[in-house]
Design an enzyme around this catalytic site. Structure first.
Site, PDB file in Angstrom:
ATOM      1  CG  HIS A 123      -6.289   1.362   6.807  1.00 45.89           C
ATOM      2  ND1 HIS A 123      -6.478   1.698   6.259  1.00 45.89           N
ATOM      3  CD2 HIS A 123      -4.953   1.462   6.157  1.00 45.89           C
ATOM      4  CE1 HIS A 123      -6.236   2.553   4.626  1.00 45.89           C
ATOM      5  NE2 HIS A 123      -5.139   1.776   4.581  1.00 45.89           N
ATOM      6  CD  GLU A 124      -1.121   1.248   7.726  1.00 42.88           C
ATOM      7  OE1 GLU A 124      -0.899   0.422   6.771  1.00 42.88           O
ATOM      8  OE2 GLU A 124      -1.234   2.138   8.033  1.00 42.88           O
TER       9      GLU A 124
ATOM     10  CG  HIS B 160      -3.166  -2.773   3.621  1.00 42.01           C
ATOM     11  ND1 HIS B 160      -3.796  -2.261   2.316  1.00 42.01           N
ATOM     12  CD2 HIS B 160      -2.954  -1.097   4.073  1.00 42.01           C
ATOM     13  CE1 HIS B 160      -3.772  -0.813   2.142  1.00 42.01           C
ATOM     14  NE2 HIS B 160      -3.781  -0.653   3.469  1.00 42.01           N
TER      15      HIS B 160
END
Length: 266
Positions: A58-59, A62
């Site tokens: 997820h990170e 980004h």
């Protein structure tokens, strides 16, 4: 062009992440093979490690999207190595979501990597960077549910089905919660570039409390019931029934015992 300005070491996968992935693989094999003396412990390790892997991805989503959008500083910060210890708030990004997973069985959003937004031009790019994280959770959920909606469960042990069902539930909850247009969450980051400066100034002081607000709302029985009904309906549409979800959650909390209706043998 932007990736050429990052050093190769800045993009090398961290041994920390590889270790977490290895735990996921070994625990997943133990669940699949039924070799664990207590299946619940194997499910607990598998789901927890896989959940941390999804948080890292997820990170990373980004950071990687930000890199290609103009923020070349994410490499030097270690965000491209998938190392959760490099995040701006490792406690919020990893520890807190895992604690809430163990306590309540919910995919709580974590903290975010620090993106230098001033280096990025274009509102669409800012929106895509914010959306990349929850879309990764949605993709992870699609992978977990694939055996169910593809009707490819022949030969898949019951315990592994339950574990996938519960892991999918976590990913769906994380995707939904992250996409809420609440200050401090990714959903607000998607719409923020399109808001007026006046509105953004008014909302900014509330950003640190957005996650707390969501958590407080989920404690309300009516909101909690509505939210999880939505999650269950989505999973049901993907072929995962309520029984599979419930048995997955029960196996995960092995210390509470396994309900009689849940098969743990292949």
């Amino acid at each position: 062009m932007t990736t050429a300005t990052t050093r190769h070491g800045d993009r090398r996968v961290s041994p920390v992440f590889l270790g977490i992935a290895a735990v996921t693989a070994v625990a997943g094999w133990a669940v699949w093979s039924g070799s664990a003396a207590r299946p619940g412990i194997a499910v607990f390790l598998f789901v927890t490690a896989a959940w941390i892997v999804s948080l890292c991805l997820h990170e990373y989503a980004h950071a990687r999207t930000a890199l290609h959008s103009g923020d070349i500083t994410v490499g030097a910060k270690g965000y491209l190595t998938l190392n959760p210890l490099k995040y701006t708030h490792a406690l919020l990004s990893i520890v807190l979501p895992v604690v809430f997973l163990i306590m309540g069985g919910i995919g709580l959003p974590g903290g975010a990597v620090f993106i230098e937004r001033g280096r990025i031009r274009g509102r669409w790019r800012h929106s895509v960077i914010s959306a990349a994280g929850p879309l990764t959770n949605a993709l992870f959920a699609a992978v977990c549910t694939a055996p169910f909606w593809l009707h490819a469960l022949d030969g898949v042990p019951a315990s592994f089905q339950y574990a996938l069902a519960f892991l999918a539930l976590l990913q769906v909850t994380a995707a939904i919660l992250n996409l809420l247009p609440v200050p401090g969450l990714d959903g607000y980051g998607v719409i923020e570039p399109w808001l007026s400066h006046r509105v953004k100034r008014q909302v900014a002081p509330f950003a640190p409390f957005g996650l707390l607000l969501v958590f407080a709302l989920l404690w309300q029985p009516s909101v909690n019931q509505w939210f999880f009904q939505l999650v269950h309906d989505i999973l049901d549409g993907l072929g995962i029934g309520y029984d599979e979800q419930a048995c997955g959650a029960a196996l995960y909390r092995f210390w509470q015992g396994t309900p009689l209706g849940c098969r743990v043998s292949p």
